[in-house]
Design an enzyme around this catalytic site. Structure first.
Site, PDB file in Angstrom:
ATOM      1  N   HIS A 143      -1.256  52.759  26.335  1.00 23.76           N
ATOM      2  CA  HIS A 143      -1.345  51.894  27.553  1.00 23.76           C
ATOM      3  C   HIS A 143      -2.869  52.030  28.140  1.00 23.76           C
ATOM      4  CE1 HIS A 143       0.336  49.750  31.060  1.00 23.76           C
ATOM      5  NE2 HIS A 143      -0.625  50.437  31.618  1.00 23.76           N
ATOM      6  N   GLU A 144      -3.617  53.194  28.141  1.00 18.00           N
ATOM      7  CA  GLU A 144      -4.749  53.393  28.864  1.00 18.00           C
ATOM      8  C   GLU A 144      -5.724  52.778  27.744  1.00 18.00           C
ATOM      9  OE1 GLU A 144      -5.447  54.295  31.787  1.00 18.00           O
ATOM     10  OE2 GLU A 144      -3.150  54.286  32.202  1.00 18.00           O
ATOM     11  N   HIS A 147      -5.723  49.119  28.550  1.00 17.90           N
ATOM     12  CA  HIS A 147      -6.664  48.732  29.663  1.00 17.90           C
ATOM     13  C   HIS A 147      -8.017  48.718  29.284  1.00 17.90           C
ATOM     14  CE1 HIS A 147      -3.865  48.512  32.921  1.00 17.90           C
ATOM     15  NE2 HIS A 147      -3.380  49.580  32.686  1.00 17.90           N
ATOM     16  N   GLU A 209      -1.121  44.733  34.062  1.00 14.98           N
ATOM     17  CA  GLU A 209      -0.100  45.820  33.365  1.00 14.98           C
ATOM     18  C   GLU A 209       0.839  45.327  32.342  1.00 14.98           C
ATOM     19  OE1 GLU A 209       0.190  49.027  34.157  1.00 14.98           O
ATOM     20  OE2 GLU A 209      -1.560  48.795  35.291  1.00 14.98           O
ATOM     21  N   ASP A 213       0.960  46.742  28.521  1.00 11.67           N
ATOM     22  CA  ASP A 213       2.092  47.355  28.058  1.00 11.67           C
ATOM     23  C   ASP A 213       2.265  46.458  26.600  1.00 11.67           C
ATOM     24  OD1 ASP A 213       2.723  48.496  30.261  1.00 11.67           O
ATOM     25  OD2 ASP A 213       4.217  46.833  31.033  1.00 11.67           O
TER      26      ASP A 213
END
Length: 492
Positions: A143-144, A147, A209, A213
């Protein structure tokens, strides 16, 4: 029984104040000096948008500098090496332009992870405590990475349409403060900035987000890991939220999570092929090390792991025995730890984690020469392995073999030039070897990483004064001194 019911130590407000001040003061001089750079990077403007790639890299270096000064970190080579291995298992499947990542483990038992422009990936030790499986842990890393790959921070700044230096400084301070404490404290500590803009910057939007995801699930699946780990990890975070009476885990302060988002992630994960995904043993061994670290006391950890072995808890046998060995080691009972680790190695010869931990036990038990022999043999079979090199250097230093230790730490700093821990250890080893020039050079690199260029210049001037003119070392020291001097001039 829970090992992490009381943290070993907490991050204090003085770290927070120092961190905010450090970023605000340093962000205006975005021409940092990187350890062992051959030239000083300048901030150009390519890539378009409000924040260029060079600016993101500069932001990342400033953030790392502030973290080194202001947040306690875990330098355990087994933990750091495992984190790097799982991240780089995912990286080939992440749509990242910059794959030169830097990782940091914050010494905090709270659930948190963060990604910062410039390729910085950070986790709290508490993420290991709360992620029950490797798949769950990896889902947060994926997930990071998502981003980072989608440049969400830069895109949010562009939406705000502001590039005032103090606002940027405040946003950066808020991001990092949210990583080591709670976001409202981070916001409160940012004096003189646009607090509302910072608040908006800290909180990824629902669209961000959802995109992270979706991209993260793809990364997990492509890397051969279980996408279902993501909704499972989100459920753990929501349970923590309920247990804490609505006070969300740190991670949720910047990554808003709702039941509908969990349901959406679970639905997306179910669309991937249903396969068996087994955790590596290594994840659970590292997790056991951190469970001991954050236990109320080493003796309590001994009792808990012994209870697992006696059948009063759910934990795989090798993990429970290894956790017990680490607990004995931290309780200053190296003899008991040594016996357990030798038995584990008899069953699984060559496992690096067992070997490195046995070397720790041997050193504590006064068997330093045996620890050296063990690590030399392990290094022969695993050339360049970071935990083995690290432990061998520590054993050589402990045995009084200062030059051998300094040579090993030099090798490690060449591989990992951003580690302040390694530069400190190299300075100590050079001092024991009576290589005063080496001490000054290592201390200079340490101060550069900490952002204290004045101290770095003094160390290099001392080194230069002790080296005969015309020698290769004199040339190297003079070049580094020139770089530091130029960087100081640009700051003024």
């Amino acid at each position: 029984m829970h090992l992490a019911s009381v943290p070993r130590r907490r991050l204090h407000n003085k770290y927070i104040r120092g961190l905010a001040a450090g970023i605000v003061l340093s962000v205006s001089a975005l021409t940092p000096l990187h350890a062992q750079d051959t030239s000083l990077p300048t901030l150009g403007g390519v890539g378009g948008g409000l924040i260029s790639d060079q600016q993101e890299a500069a932001i990342g270096r400033q953030v790392m500098q502030s973290l080194r000064r202001s947040a306690e970190q875990i330098n355990d080579p087994l933990v750091v090496d495992y984190l790097a291995s799982v991240v780089y298992r995912l990286v080939p499947y992440a749509p990242l332009e910059n794959r030169d990542l830097k990782m940091v483990v914050i010494d905090s038992p709270a659930i948190n992870a963060f990604a910062v422009p410039g390729g910085i990936i950070g986790v709290n030790g508490g993420l290991f405590l709360n992620a029950e499986t490797e798949q769950q842990f990896a889902s947060v890393m994926a997930h990071e990475l998502a981003h980072l790959s989608q440049r969400h921070f830069a895109r949010r700044m562009e939406q705000q349409e502001t590039s005032a230096p103090m606002t940027i400084a405040g946003m950066l301070a808020g991001i990092i403060l949210s990583a080591v404490t709670k976001s409202d404290v981070g916001i409160a500590a940012i004096a003189g900035t646009q607090a509302l803009a910072v608040q908006n910057m800290l909180q990824y939007s629902r669209a961000n987000e959802q995109e992270a995801d979706r991209v993260g699930l793809d990364i997990l699946a492509d890397a051969g890991m279980d996408p279902r780990g993501m909704p499972e990890m989100f459920e753990i975070m929501m349970r923590q939220n309920r247990i804490q009476g609505g006070q969300p885990p740190e991670y949720l302060s910047t990554h808003p999570l709702t039941q509908s988002r969990i349901a959406d992630t679970r639905n997306r994960a179910s669309q991937y092929p249903n396969k068996e995904h087994d955790d590596t043993l290594e994840y659970h061994l590292v997790r056991a090390r951190l469970q001991v670290l954050y236990s109320q006391s080493p003796q309590q950890a001994v009792e808990v792991f012994q209870a697992y072995i006696d059948g009063r808890g759910e934990m795989a046998e090798p993990t429970a025995h290894y956790g017990l060995a680490v607990a004995h080691l931290r309780a200053d009972q190296p003899g008991q730890a040594e016996a357990i680790l030798r038995d584990l190695l008899d069953k699984t010869p060559g496992r690096i984690t067992y070997q490195v931990t046995l070397a720790e036990a041997l050193m504590k038990n006064g068997k330093v020469d045996e620890a050296i022999a063990l690590m030399q043999s392990a290094l022969h079979r695993n050339p360049g392995n970071y935990p083995i090199l690290y432990q061998l250097a520590a054993a050589q230093y402990e045995a009084g073999h200062a030059q051998q230790a300094a040579d090993l730490y030099t090798q490690l700093t060449n591989q990992f030039p951003d580690s302040v821990d390694l530069w400190q250890k190299l300075a100590d080893a050079e001092g024991q070897a009576r290589n005063i020039v080496g001490v000054h050079r290592a201390r200079a690199e340490y101060y550069i990483l900490m952002g204290d260029l004045e101290a770095a210049r003094r160390q290099l001037q001392e080194a230069q004064s002790k080296v005969p003119p015309g020698t290769p070392v004199r040339e190297i020291v003079s070049q580094r001194l020139s770089q530091v001097t130029d960087a100081l001039a640009q700051r003024r």
